[in-house]
Design a protein around this motif. Structure first.
Motif, short mmCIF file in Angstrom:
data_model
loop_
_atom_site.label_atom_id
_atom_site.label_comp_id
_atom_site.label_asym_id
_atom_site.label_seq_id
_atom_site.Cartn_x
_atom_site.Cartn_y
_atom_site.Cartn_z
N UNK A 9 0.84 -1.20 0.00
CA UNK A 9 0.00 0.00 0.00
C UNK A 9 0.87 1.25 0.00
N UNK A 10 1.68 1.36 -1.04
CA UNK A 10 2.57 2.50 -1.23
C UNK A 10 2.49 2.99 -2.66
N UNK A 11 2.89 4.23 -2.82
CA UNK A 11 3.09 4.76 -4.17
C UNK A 11 4.46 4.28 -4.65
N UNK A 12 4.66 4.21 -5.94
CA UNK A 12 5.90 3.68 -6.52
C UNK A 12 7.13 4.39 -5.94
N UNK A 13 7.10 5.72 -5.84
CA UNK A 13 8.27 6.46 -5.36
C UNK A 13 8.51 6.29 -3.85
N UNK A 14 7.59 5.68 -3.13
CA UNK A 14 7.75 5.49 -1.69
C UNK A 14 8.38 4.14 -1.33
#
Length: 112
Positions: A9-14
């Protein structure tokens, strides 16, 4: 099977960089641990959502409004990697023994 970004449950950049992944003899399948700080929660909770969001983004923003600990687990090198959803629960020790260190990590690190 789902990708790491989606399952964590993260954005790609995170996503953590591979150089940031942990190696721990006691918990070999725990590869990264991240705890939200109180400041992060307060800053993120004050965001005004005035644009149409997709479901994933809405879920990420909602979860980031409360403090929680994210623990990344990898069974990539495990013979049980194709049944990771059962292995992480250790439904049967004989079949899912590689997930035992994840359960012990929870027992050792989280107040019940």
């Amino acid at each position: 099977m789902v990708g790491w970004r989606t399952s964590s449950i993260r954005r790609q950049h995170e996503l953590p960089k591979s150089s940031e992944l942990m190696k721990n003899d006691k918990y070999p399948h725990i590869v990264y641990e991240e705890q939200s700080s109180h400041d992060d929660v307060c800053n993120k909770a004050s965001l005004v959502i005035d644009q149409k969001l997709d479901l994933e983004e809405e879920m990420i923003r909602g979860l980031n409004q409360v403090p929680w600990t994210r623990v990344d687990v990898s069974f990539q090198k495990s013979r049980q990697r194709y049944i990771a959803h059962s292995t992480i629960q250790v439904k049967s020790y004989w079949l899912n023994s590689d997930g035992a260190d994840v359960v012990f990590h929870m027992i050792d690190n989280f107040v019940l």
